[in-house]
Design a protein around this motif. Sequence first.
Motif, PDB file in Angstrom:
ATOM      1  N   HIS A 147      31.564  38.002  39.671  1.00 46.98           N
ATOM      2  CA  HIS A 147      31.280  38.963  38.598  1.00 46.98           C
ATOM      3  C   HIS A 147      31.955  40.304  38.883  1.00 46.98           C
ATOM      4  O   HIS A 147      32.604  40.887  38.003  1.00 46.98           O
ATOM      5  CB  HIS A 147      29.765  39.133  38.443  1.00 46.98           C
ATOM      6  CG  HIS A 147      29.394  40.140  37.411  1.00 46.98           C
ATOM      7  ND1 HIS A 147      29.154  41.463  37.723  1.00 46.98           N
ATOM      8  CD2 HIS A 147      29.241  40.026  36.063  1.00 46.98           C
ATOM      9  CE1 HIS A 147      28.859  42.120  36.623  1.00 46.98           C
ATOM     10  NE2 HIS A 147      28.903  41.274  35.593  1.00 46.98           N
ATOM     11  N   ASP A 148      31.785  40.821  40.114  1.00 48.97           N
ATOM     12  CA  ASP A 148      32.332  42.131  40.466  1.00 48.97           C
ATOM     13  C   ASP A 148      33.857  42.157  40.428  1.00 48.97           C
ATOM     14  O   ASP A 148      34.460  43.165  40.064  1.00 48.97           O
ATOM     15  CB  ASP A 148      31.860  42.556  41.858  1.00 48.97           C
ATOM     16  CG  ASP A 148      30.375  42.901  41.897  1.00 48.97           C
ATOM     17  OD1 ASP A 148      29.740  42.972  40.816  1.00 48.97           O
ATOM     18  OD2 ASP A 148      29.847  43.088  43.007  1.00 48.97           O
ATOM     19  N   LEU A 149      34.478  41.050  40.819  1.00 46.96           N
ATOM     20  CA  LEU A 149      35.943  40.991  40.843  1.00 46.96           C
ATOM     21  C   LEU A 149      36.537  40.536  39.504  1.00 46.96           C
ATOM     22  O   LEU A 149      37.750  40.616  39.325  1.00 46.96           O
ATOM     23  CB  LEU A 149      36.419  40.052  41.960  1.00 46.96           C
ATOM     24  CG  LEU A 149      36.108  40.504  43.382  1.00 46.96           C
ATOM     25  CD1 LEU A 149      36.570  39.451  44.392  1.00 46.96           C
ATOM     26  CD2 LEU A 149      36.757  41.850  43.683  1.00 46.96           C
ATOM     27  N   HIS A 150      35.690  40.022  38.621  1.00 48.13           N
ATOM     28  CA  HIS A 150      36.123  39.543  37.301  1.00 48.13           C
ATOM     29  C   HIS A 150      37.088  38.361  37.418  1.00 48.13           C
ATOM     30  O   HIS A 150      38.082  38.283  36.693  1.00 48.13           O
ATOM     31  CB  HIS A 150      36.760  40.670  36.474  1.00 48.13           C
ATOM     32  CG  HIS A 150      35.886  41.878  36.349  1.00 48.13           C
ATOM     33  ND1 HIS A 150      34.744  41.886  35.593  1.00 48.13           N
ATOM     34  CD2 HIS A 150      35.981  43.117  36.909  1.00 48.13           C
ATOM     35  CE1 HIS A 150      34.167  43.073  35.678  1.00 48.13           C
ATOM     36  NE2 HIS A 150      34.897  43.830  36.463  1.00 48.13           N
ATOM     37  N   TYR A 151      36.782  37.469  38.363  1.00 47.60           N
ATOM     38  CA  TYR A 151      37.584  36.256  38.524  1.00 47.60           C
ATOM     39  C   TYR A 151      36.659  35.057  38.621  1.00 47.60           C
ATOM     40  O   TYR A 151      35.472  35.181  38.924  1.00 47.60           O
ATOM     41  CB  TYR A 151      38.476  36.345  39.776  1.00 47.60           C
ATOM     42  CG  TYR A 151      39.696  37.204  39.552  1.00 47.60           C
ATOM     43  CD1 TYR A 151      40.839  36.676  38.967  1.00 47.60           C
ATOM     44  CD2 TYR A 151      39.698  38.547  39.901  1.00 47.60           C
ATOM     45  CE1 TYR A 151      41.955  37.469  38.738  1.00 47.60           C
ATOM     46  CE2 TYR A 151      40.810  39.345  39.680  1.00 47.60           C
ATOM     47  CZ  TYR A 151      41.932  38.792  39.100  1.00 47.60           C
ATOM     48  OH  TYR A 151      43.037  39.579  38.862  1.00 47.60           O
ATOM     49  N   SER A 152      37.235  33.893  38.391  1.00 46.14           N
ATOM     50  CA  SER A 152      36.452  32.653  38.400  1.00 46.14           C
ATOM     51  C   SER A 152      36.051  32.272  39.831  1.00 46.14           C
ATOM     52  O   SER A 152      36.624  32.746  40.812  1.00 46.14           O
ATOM     53  CB  SER A 152      37.279  31.511  37.795  1.00 46.14           C
ATOM     54  OG  SER A 152      38.324  31.148  38.678  1.00 46.14           O
ATOM     55  N   TRP A 153      35.080  31.378  39.891  1.00 48.03           N
ATOM     56  CA  TRP A 153      34.607  30.832  41.148  1.00 48.03           C
ATOM     57  C   TRP A 153      35.769  30.221  41.934  1.00 48.03           C
ATOM     58  O   TRP A 153      35.912  30.469  43.138  1.00 48.03           O
ATOM     59  CB  TRP A 153      33.541  29.779  40.833  1.00 48.03           C
ATOM     60  CG  TRP A 153      32.947  29.071  41.997  1.00 48.03           C
ATOM     61  CD1 TRP A 153      33.448  27.983  42.641  1.00 48.03           C
ATOM     62  CD2 TRP A 153      31.723  29.394  42.657  1.00 48.03           C
ATOM     63  NE1 TRP A 153      32.622  27.609  43.650  1.00 48.03           N
ATOM     64  CE2 TRP A 153      31.538  28.447  43.678  1.00 48.03           C
ATOM     65  CE3 TRP A 153      30.761  30.377  42.463  1.00 48.03           C
ATOM     66  CZ2 TRP A 153      30.433  28.462  44.520  1.00 48.03           C
ATOM     67  CZ3 TRP A 153      29.662  30.370  43.298  1.00 48.03           C
ATOM     68  CH2 TRP A 153      29.506  29.435  44.311  1.00 48.03           C
ATOM     69  N   ASP A 154      36.577  29.425  41.270  1.00 51.38           N
ATOM     70  CA  ASP A 154      37.707  28.766  41.937  1.00 51.38           C
ATOM     71  C   ASP A 154      38.704  29.781  42.504  1.00 51.38           C
ATOM     72  O   ASP A 154      39.166  29.633  43.644  1.00 51.38           O
ATOM     73  CB  ASP A 154      38.436  27.820  40.974  1.00 51.38           C
ATOM     74  CG  ASP A 154      37.601  26.593  40.627  1.00 51.38           C
ATOM     75  OD1 ASP A 154      36.692  26.256  41.420  1.00 51.38           O
ATOM     76  OD2 ASP A 154      37.862  25.984  39.579  1.00 51.38           O
ATOM     77  N   THR A 155      39.025  30.807  41.726  1.00 51.76           N
ATOM     78  CA  THR A 155      39.980  31.819  42.189  1.00 51.76           C
ATOM     79  C   THR A 155      39.424  32.564  43.388  1.00 51.76           C
ATOM     80  O   THR A 155      40.127  32.757  44.391  1.00 51.76           O
ATOM     81  CB  THR A 155      40.317  32.807  41.050  1.00 51.76           C
ATOM     82  OG1 THR A 155      40.919  32.074  39.986  1.00 51.76           O
ATOM     83  CG2 THR A 155      41.248  33.901  41.524  1.00 51.76           C
ATOM     84  N   VAL A 156      38.181  32.962  43.303  1.00 55.33           N
ATOM     85  CA  VAL A 156      37.557  33.708  44.406  1.00 55.33           C
ATOM     86  C   VAL A 156      37.514  32.850  45.669  1.00 55.33           C
ATOM     87  O   VAL A 156      37.810  33.340  46.758  1.00 55.33           O
ATOM     88  CB  VAL A 156      36.151  34.205  44.002  1.00 55.33           C
ATOM     89  CG1 VAL A 156      35.368  34.700  45.204  1.00 55.33           C
ATOM     90  CG2 VAL A 156      36.265  35.309  42.948  1.00 55.33           C
ATOM     91  N   HIS A 157      37.204  31.573  45.540  1.00 57.54           N
ATOM     92  CA  HIS A 157      37.169  30.697  46.709  1.00 57.54           C
ATOM     93  C   HIS A 157      38.576  30.426  47.267  1.00 57.54           C
ATOM     94  O   HIS A 157      38.744  30.314  48.487  1.00 57.54           O
ATOM     95  CB  HIS A 157      36.428  29.402  46.392  1.00 57.54           C
ATOM     96  CG  HIS A 157      34.943  29.568  46.483  1.00 57.54           C
ATOM     97  ND1 HIS A 157      34.206  30.229  45.539  1.00 57.54           N
ATOM     98  CD2 HIS A 157      34.070  29.193  47.442  1.00 57.54           C
ATOM     99  CE1 HIS A 157      32.939  30.231  45.894  1.00 57.54           C
ATOM    100  NE2 HIS A 157      32.835  29.614  47.045  1.00 57.54           N
ATOM    101  N   ARG A 158      39.537  30.354  46.415  1.00 59.06           N
ATOM    102  CA  ARG A 158      40.920  30.194  46.883  1.00 59.06           C
ATOM    103  C   ARG A 158      41.343  31.437  47.675  1.00 59.06           C
ATOM    104  O   ARG A 158      41.929  31.328  48.753  1.00 59.06           O
ATOM    105  CB  ARG A 158      41.864  29.949  45.697  1.00 59.06           C
ATOM    106  CG  ARG A 158      43.290  29.594  46.136  1.00 59.06           C
ATOM    107  CD  ARG A 158      44.213  29.278  44.984  1.00 59.06           C
ATOM    108  NE  ARG A 158      44.567  30.492  44.252  1.00 59.06           N
ATOM    109  CZ  ARG A 158      44.148  30.842  43.024  1.00 59.06           C
ATOM    110  NH1 ARG A 158      43.381  30.087  42.353  1.00 59.06           N
ATOM    111  NH2 ARG A 158      44.508  31.963  42.454  1.00 59.06           N
ATOM    112  N   TRP A 159      41.008  32.611  47.148  1.00 64.64           N
ATOM    113  CA  TRP A 159      41.310  33.862  47.848  1.00 64.64           C
ATOM    114  C   TRP A 159      40.566  33.922  49.189  1.00 64.64           C
ATOM    115  O   TRP A 159      41.095  34.403  50.187  1.00 64.64           O
ATOM    116  CB  TRP A 159      40.932  35.067  47.006  1.00 64.64           C
ATOM    117  CG  TRP A 159      41.816  35.321  45.830  1.00 64.64           C
ATOM    118  CD1 TRP A 159      42.973  34.674  45.494  1.00 64.64           C
ATOM    119  CD2 TRP A 159      41.608  36.308  44.838  1.00 64.64           C
ATOM    120  NE1 TRP A 159      43.483  35.193  44.336  1.00 64.64           N
ATOM    121  CE2 TRP A 159      42.674  36.208  43.910  1.00 64.64           C
ATOM    122  CE3 TRP A 159      40.634  37.267  44.617  1.00 64.64           C
ATOM    123  CZ2 TRP A 159      42.783  37.037  42.797  1.00 64.64           C
ATOM    124  CZ3 TRP A 159      40.734  38.090  43.505  1.00 64.64           C
ATOM    125  CH2 TRP A 159      41.809  37.973  42.604  1.00 64.64           C
TER     126      TRP A 159
END
Length: 146
Positions: A116-128
């Motif tokens: 939510h804070d980064l405004h990205y999807s679960w998949d993107t955040v986990h990839r990062w």
Amino acid sequence: MTEKERKTIEWLQEYAGIDERIDRLEDEVERLRTRLEGVSAQVIDGMPKAHDRKKGPEKLILELEKLDTELTTEILNLRKKRLDILEAVNSIQEPRLQVLIEYRYIDFKHWEEICHDLHYSWDTVHRWHREAIRKIKVRTQSYTDL
């Protein structure tokens, strides 16, 4: 996930308990020093003492001083470990990855909150996250008796 990545995550997760442990140990040191002052006052009261210096208040003072030193050393070791973790996180060159790791391991945020804070999807955040974990250099140094 590789063994190295798993160990990096475990190392980062240790940050969560360090401040609480330091606070508890500092409280213990303060109680110990108060007790030590009370025992020291008994020894300096001017009354005759037994000839065996290893008994009574003198022995207790030595034990309390040793414990004080041990606790203070442990506090210093924990502070060093905390600093090493912060330095490792700060060494990540890409700001988005650094912020992600800070949110997760320094601020203890849940994945949903991070997304939510980064405004990205679960998949993107986990990839990062996987990418950031691979870039962190874990300090393998021992944190005892520094």
